[in-house]
Every structure is written in structure tokens, then in C-alpha cells.
Design an enzyme around this catalytic site. Structure first.
Site, PDB file in Angstrom:
ATOM      1  N   ASP A 217       0.861  -1.178   0.000  1.00 53.34           N
ATOM      2  CA  ASP A 217       0.000   0.000   0.000  1.00 53.34           C
ATOM      3  C   ASP A 217       0.902   1.234   0.000  1.00 53.34           C
ATOM      4  OD1 ASP A 217      -1.732  -2.138   0.631  1.00 53.34           O
ATOM      5  OD2 ASP A 217      -3.067  -0.811   1.776  1.00 53.34           O
TER       6      ASP A 217
ATOM      7  N   LYS B 292     -10.420   0.264  -2.636  1.00 54.08           N
ATOM      8  CA  LYS B 292     -10.381   0.092  -1.183  1.00 54.08           C
ATOM      9  C   LYS B 292     -10.670   1.415  -0.481  1.00 54.08           C
ATOM     10  CE  LYS B 292      -7.260  -1.126   2.644  1.00 54.08           C
ATOM     11  NZ  LYS B 292      -5.902  -1.622   3.015  1.00 54.08           N
TER      12      LYS B 292
ATOM     13  N   LYS C 177      -7.015   3.315  -3.579  1.00 54.22           N
ATOM     14  CA  LYS C 177      -7.419   3.356  -2.175  1.00 54.22           C
ATOM     15  C   LYS C 177      -7.613   4.805  -1.744  1.00 54.22           C
ATOM     16  CE  LYS C 177      -5.482   2.069   2.380  1.00 54.22           C
ATOM     17  NZ  LYS C 177      -4.348   1.369   3.041  1.00 54.22           N
TER      18      LYS C 177
END
Length: 331
Positions: free
Chosen positions: A163, A267, A231
Site C-alpha cells: 500500500d 479500497k 485506495k
């Protein structure tokens, strides 16, 4: 989520390659991003609100709760993290409710790079992925070589997913090409010497991007650069995931898939704490992208506190009784 980047079919690869001209140089990329349709703020927020009012019947709710559990990236990202805390979180991820083994396991455990090996060992054989934040999380304020070293260390320790956070300052200053090249470089750093690669989730920190138009632009920028997931947030700022922003990102993924044939995951992270919230997001996914995205491979929740509420609501559905906070473990 598979631990290797999927090989696109010939048609999808060709359609994606046909978009290479829009990233050929800074001018072309800027023209493309600023040529995207402007966001109708009122329409976006109204649709997000309308989708959030959909009613879900009891049988569908039970299925949705289990689906939401299976989509959670259970996370600990604190300076006081210890190996013991990470192992305990991994145990909870494998068996979220030790009294009920029918509860699904979570999708991933997310930790800092130095805790990846501990999580990997604790999760061995479980099928749960290890995700690691990298690239000077959460601010992203570091030189590129430092960020890439951070990524390589996490991948070498066994991370299945990375991430990364974008350089919001560069994006807001209009240095789109710089952000694009950084994402590409991180994507390359996700590769393993023995073959395969960790999946790359690109975090925008949407609460700092100022406008919906910027969210649409950065979504396309990240997908063009090779993101496997986009995300919303780090969970470390005041404004994190919101329904309108997530809906906008889902629409960008839909449009990117229509243009290229390439499927990208989404996400939302931060601020999603209740079962009611989670079900609203699942409705948005279903209505915007459809069934193919309603799996942990393509949709995740970055919301550790959500898990306990899901467990309590699940027990209420099965027993008719609502348990208090003592029913679940404190993360």
C-alpha cells in the site's frame, strides 16, 4: 487476491497499450487528465445518498455481513506495534470469532514493513495475505530511493500486497508526470527476483485532494501507471473515506475497464465503523461495478474497528440477541 499481477488477455493488453500516447509526456498526460469530464458535485452526492438508503432483507444481510468480513484488511499501524500485538491480530484475522468457526477469515493483515516477517509466519497456511504500507507512509515525504527501498524490504520479507501513498504535494502542484513515474517505479519494485510480484494499492489521501475533479484525475493517473487497487486514504487524517468519493472512484474504475478491459480493485479506508456503513458501500459496488467486483480480490475495507461491529451484528442475526462490546476482543 492472487499474489501475482494477472496477465491481461491480448485484447485488454492491446487496448491498454493504445492509451500509451496519453502518458507519453507531461503535456499529453495533463491534457488527458484535464480533458476528463468534470464531476457533477450535486449529482454525485445525491446518488451516493440514494444508494445508501437501499433496504437489505435479512437473508441478504447475513450474506453481506460475511462478505464484508472477508473483505477487511485488518490493520495495525502504530509506533508501539510489537511482534506480540501483530501475532494476536493475525490470530483474530484467522478466527475473528473464536466461538464460531463459521465466521469467514479476513482478506489481509496490514502492517509496517518491519512487521511483515512476523505476520507472514503467523499467517502461514491460512490463505490470508500480508499487506504492508510503504513509501514513507503516511505522509509520503521521502526521496524516491528511500521509498523504493521501503517497498523492496517489505517484498523481500514476504509482503503479498504493498500500500503506497502518492506525493500529494506533487499532484496538487500539477506535477502529474512525477506522480505517474513514481507509481510506475514502485510497481517495478513490487516484483520478486524469483518471479511474480506483490499487488500494488495506491493511496490518494482523498481528504487532502480538495476537489472531486482531482479525485477523478488521480484515479485515472494511478490506473494508467499500473495500480492494481486504488485506495482512498491512510486513515491518519481528519477526512478519510466518504461515500461520494468512493462512488467517484468506483465510476472511474468502471470507465477504465470499459476503455481498456483491465479490472482494478477499490479500497475505501478510514471512518467505516458500522455494519450499516459497510452495507452501503457494498450496495455502491454492486450498483456501479456489478458482481465481478463483489469479492475480496477486487474490493476491500481498510477499517479494523468495523470487524467487531460486524461480529456483533452477525450474532444478533443468528441468536436474536445483541451482545455488548465485551463479546469481541479489543484490537
Amino acid at each position: 487476491m492472487p499474489t501475482t499481477v494477472p496477465a491481461y488477455g491480448k485484447e485488454a493488453a492491446g487496448r491498454l497499450a493504445s492509451m500509451a500516447d496519453v502518458t507519453a509526456d507531461d503535456g499529453a498526460l495533463r491534457r488527458f487528465l484535464h480533458g476528463l469530464p468534470g464531476v457533477d458535485k450535486v449529482g454525485l452526492e445525491a446518488r451516493a445518498t440514494a444508494l445508501g438508503t437501499r433496504s437489505i432483507k435479512t437473508t441478504a444481510k447475513a450474506y453481506a455481513i460475511d462478505l464484508a468480513v472477508s473483505m477487511i484488511d485488518l490493520t495495525t499501524l502504530e509506533g508501539a506495534d510489537t511482534p506480540g500485538k501483530v501475532r494476536a491480530l493475525c490470530a483474530k484475522g484467522i478466527h475473528p470469532d473464536p466461538t464460531d468457526r463459521t465466521v469467514p477469515k479476513v482478506a489481509a493483515i496490514c502492517v509496517y514493513p518491519d512487521m511483515v516477517a512476523t505476520a507472514k509466519e503467523a499467517l502461514a497456511g491460512s490463505g490470508i495475505h500480508v499487506a504492508s504500507v510503504a513509501t514513507a507512509f503516511p505522509a509520503g515525504r521521502a526521496a524516491l530511493p528511500v521509498k523504493l527501498a521501503d517497498v523492496r524490504d517489505a517484498v523481500a520479507a514476504g509482503a503479498d500486497e504493498i500500500d503506497m501513498v502518492i506525493d500529494r504535494g506533487a499532484f496538487l502542484a500539477g506535477r502529474y508526470r512525477s506522480v505517474f513515474e513514481e507509481i510506475k517505479a514502485v510497481k517495478e519494485a513490487c516484483a520478486r527476483p524469483e518471479g511474480g510480484a506483490a499487488h500494488l494499492k495506491v493511496i490518494f489521501e482523498t481528504g487532502e485532494l480538495q476537489t472531486y475533479d482531482n479525485v477523478r484525475r488521480v484515479s485515472w493517473l494511478a490506473m494508467l501507471a499500473g495500480a492494481d487497487f486504488i485506495k482512498t486514504s491512510t486513515g491518519k487524517v481528519a477526512v478519510n473515506a466518504t461515500p461520494p468519493v468512493t462512488l467517484l472512484m468506483l465510476e472511474a474504475v468502471r470507465d477504465f475497464h470499459a476503455a481498456t478491459g483491465v479490472q482494478i480493485g477499490v479500497k475505501p479506508a478510514g471512518g467505516i465503523r458500522t455494519t450499516k456503513d459497510a452495507l452501503k458501500y457494498l450496495v455502491m459496488v454492486n450498483e456501479t461495478l456489478g458482481g465481478p467486483w463483489l469479492t475480496p480480490d477486487w474490493f476491500r475495507f481498510g477499517a479494523s474497528s468495523l470487524l467487531n461491529d460486524l461480529l456483533m451484528q452477525r450474532q444478533k442475526l443468528s441468536t436474536g440477541r445483541y451482545s455488548g462490546p465485551d463479546y469481541v476482543t479489543v484490537d
